[in-house]
Design a protein around this motif. Structure first.
Motif, PDB file in Angstrom:
ATOM      1  N   GLN A   1       0.828  -1.205   0.000  1.00 31.57           N
ATOM      2  CA  GLN A   1       0.000   0.000   0.000  1.00 31.57           C
ATOM      3  C   GLN A   1       0.862   1.254   0.000  1.00 31.57           C
ATOM      4  O   GLN A   1       0.601   2.208  -0.742  1.00 31.57           O
ATOM      5  N   LEU A   2       1.903   1.246   0.824  1.00 28.51           N
ATOM      6  CA  LEU A   2       2.798   2.400   0.873  1.00 28.51           C
ATOM      7  C   LEU A   2       3.513   2.583  -0.461  1.00 28.51           C
ATOM      8  O   LEU A   2       3.633   3.705  -0.975  1.00 28.51           O
ATOM      9  N   LEU A   3       3.961   1.480  -1.042  1.00 25.92           N
ATOM     10  CA  LEU A   3       4.644   1.548  -2.332  1.00 25.92           C
ATOM     11  C   LEU A   3       3.717   2.104  -3.412  1.00 25.92           C
ATOM     12  O   LEU A   3       4.130   2.916  -4.250  1.00 25.92           O
ATOM     13  N   ALA A   4       2.462   1.678  -3.390  1.00 21.88           N
ATOM     14  CA  ALA A   4       1.503   2.138  -4.399  1.00 21.88           C
ATOM     15  C   ALA A   4       1.361   3.652  -4.371  1.00 21.88           C
ATOM     16  O   ALA A   4       1.408   4.321  -5.417  1.00 21.88           O
TER      17      ALA A   4
ATOM     18  N   ALA B   1      -3.122  -2.599  -9.935  1.00 17.67           N
ATOM     19  CA  ALA B   1      -3.073  -3.308  -8.655  1.00 17.67           C
ATOM     20  C   ALA B   1      -2.555  -4.734  -8.820  1.00 17.67           C
ATOM     21  O   ALA B   1      -1.880  -5.263  -7.936  1.00 17.67           O
ATOM     22  N   LYS B   2      -2.854  -5.357  -9.952  1.00 21.15           N
ATOM     23  CA  LYS B   2      -2.392  -6.731 -10.162  1.00 21.15           C
ATOM     24  C   LYS B   2      -0.868  -6.785 -10.214  1.00 21.15           C
ATOM     25  O   LYS B   2      -0.248  -7.693  -9.647  1.00 21.15           O
ATOM     26  N   ALA B   3      -0.248  -5.816 -10.898  1.00 22.19           N
ATOM     27  CA  ALA B   3       1.213  -5.791 -10.981  1.00 22.19           C
ATOM     28  C   ALA B   3       1.832  -5.639  -9.594  1.00 22.19           C
ATOM     29  O   ALA B   3       2.815  -6.300  -9.256  1.00 22.19           O
ATOM     30  N   LEU B   4       1.238  -4.769  -8.778  1.00 15.07           N
ATOM     31  CA  LEU B   4       1.748  -4.574  -7.424  1.00 15.07           C
ATOM     32  C   LEU B   4       1.625  -5.849  -6.593  1.00 15.07           C
ATOM     33  O   LEU B   4       2.560  -6.238  -5.888  1.00 15.07           O
TER      34      LEU B   4
END
Length: 434
Positions: free
Chosen positions: A325-328, A343-346
């Protein structure tokens, strides 16, 4: 159990779920109202729930009508044995916390017995976070290996070699590493890697000799490109200088695992990607240490091997979801691109295993793969046009992970640990520290 039809195959477990995210290129990315069939710890089929009865009879059926099933998470960099010290000095600046609190306590209390207790408590945290795989660097690696083996968890344990001004010590530590590696090579679920600090202190001959051994034995090697103060030596100059050293001695390969990847030029980052170096991002730790964030957007654009870790020695966090979440948010802010990363890539950064060669080894939920599965419970009813990828990455909390299966065995069931007595371990730990 109902009467068995002659056409039915008996399996150990059937999990019925609202949504399945297999992360398998041979499957649709989202399967609605599907079931996962498991036998002897292996996924034998994934099919529509209304088709199961004609083919299978399960000894146990789990109904998860408001859940998404996805591959278990992999914490690609943590210190599982450090769990005992998570709560110590958390109100202090990082350098004071480690120098004045953590290191004195480690010197006074840390032992094989304490490392075992702390590692199992750390594994309990990982289970609650939906992790069935982890990579760990900390003192007493043998104890971490024993805990992972006890719970049949796949683990990469790094044996730490702290290169000091006494270069003779390096050869002794390397010999001890090779001895332990040979002793534990029969454990199929555990691999022993090597963590090397301060490679600048080694002579050219030592580095050349080590490089030959590293490439011949395909040793998984962990190195920080930007070591934090408590790991760095006065010999460390910059990430560029360390990158140059690694390149000159042929250490940039798929077996090299880099943390703290920043401070490089785009050309140097592209070289890492070209050589399939594993880049591990730990956003919480980088923020706490006031480091720059790794150039995740550019790494991803060059098809780098990107993974998520927690580096709980600095962050006191073992939950990859928090890191995701933080990275996103941080990558969107840094790049000024709100569309960056779907979101899938993350999620892929967290579910992929150490071996991406095939779906069976990549961490995907594929037929024939190990049944390492996480169940995430959604807070509200949703329709089939709802995107569970986005829900999990941007709004999910660890508290929504209701189940975890490791090799088909439930480690978390209805939010409860099944075979780790956390209360007993915590009580025992308190006696040690007091």
């Amino acid at each position: 159990m109902n009467a068995i039809d002659s056409q039915q195959q008996i399996v150990d477990l059937q999990i019925n779920a609202k949504t399945v995210m297999p992360f398998d290129p041979n499957q649709k990315e989202l399967l609605f109202n599907h079931s996962v069939l498991i036998n002897d710890g292996t996924i034998v089929d994934i099919l529509s729930s209304d088709q199961v009865a004609s083919k299978y009879q399960a000894k146990t059926v789990v109904e998860l009508g408001q859940h998404t099933l996805l591959p278990s998470f992999n914490n690609h960099y943590c210190s599982i044995g450090f769990k005992a010290f998570h709560h110590i000095g958390s109100d202090l600046p990082l350098n004071l916390r480690i120098q004045n609190k953590i290191q004195p306590l480690e010197t006074k209390h840390l032992s094989p017995e304490l490392a075992s207790i702390s590692s199992e408590l750390g594994l309990a945290d990982l289970f609650r976070a939906g992790c069935a795989q982890f990579s760990s660097q900390y003192s007493y690696p043998k104890q971490a290996m024993e805990v992972a083996n006890k719970h049949s968890v796949e683990a990469l344990i790094y044996y730490s070699i702290d290169v000091s001004d006494d270069r003779q010590t390096f050869q002794h530590q390397l010999t001890e590493f090779l001895k332990l590696r040979d002793e534990t090579k029969h454990r199929q679920n555990i691999e022993l890697g090597l963590s090397l600090s301060n490679p600048e202190l080694l002579t050219k001959d030592q580095l050349n000799s080590f490089s030959g051994l590293y490439n011949e034995l395909m040793i998984k090697l962990l190195i920080s490109l930007n070591p934090s103060f408590h790991r760095s030596h006065k010999s460390f100059k910059s990430s560029k200088a360390r990158f140059k050293l690694l390149k000159e001695h042929h250490l940039l390969s798929p077996d090299l695992h880099l943390i703290d990847v920043f401070g490089l030029s785009r050309q140097e980052v592209s070289f890492l990607s070209k050589n399939k170096v594993k880049s591990i991002v730990c956003p919480c730790a980088q923020l706490i240490h006031a480091n720059a964030l790794s150039p995740v957007d550019f790494l991803h654009s060059t098809n780098a091997n990107l993974y998520i870790g927690t580096n709980n020695y600095l962050s006191s966090n073992l939950n990859p979801l928090k890191e995701l979440q933080l990275l996103a948010w941080l990558t969107k802010l840094e790049s000024q691109n709100a569309q960056l990363f779907d979101a899938k890539a993350l999620l892929g950064f967290a579910v992929h295993s150490n071996n991406l060669d095939t779906p069976l080894t990549s961490g995907a939920m594929s037929i024939g793969a190990k049944a390492n599965i996480t169940a995430f419970e959604h807070a509200n009813q949703y329709t089939n046009d709802y995107d569970p990828f986005t829900q999990i990455v941007y709004t999910a909390e660890q508290s929504r992970i209701s189940h975890l299966w490791v090799n088909g065995i439930a480690k978390v069931k209805a939010y409860q640990l099944t075979d780790i007595d956390e209360q007993y371990l915590t009580k025992t730990l308190s006696k040690w520290l007091n």
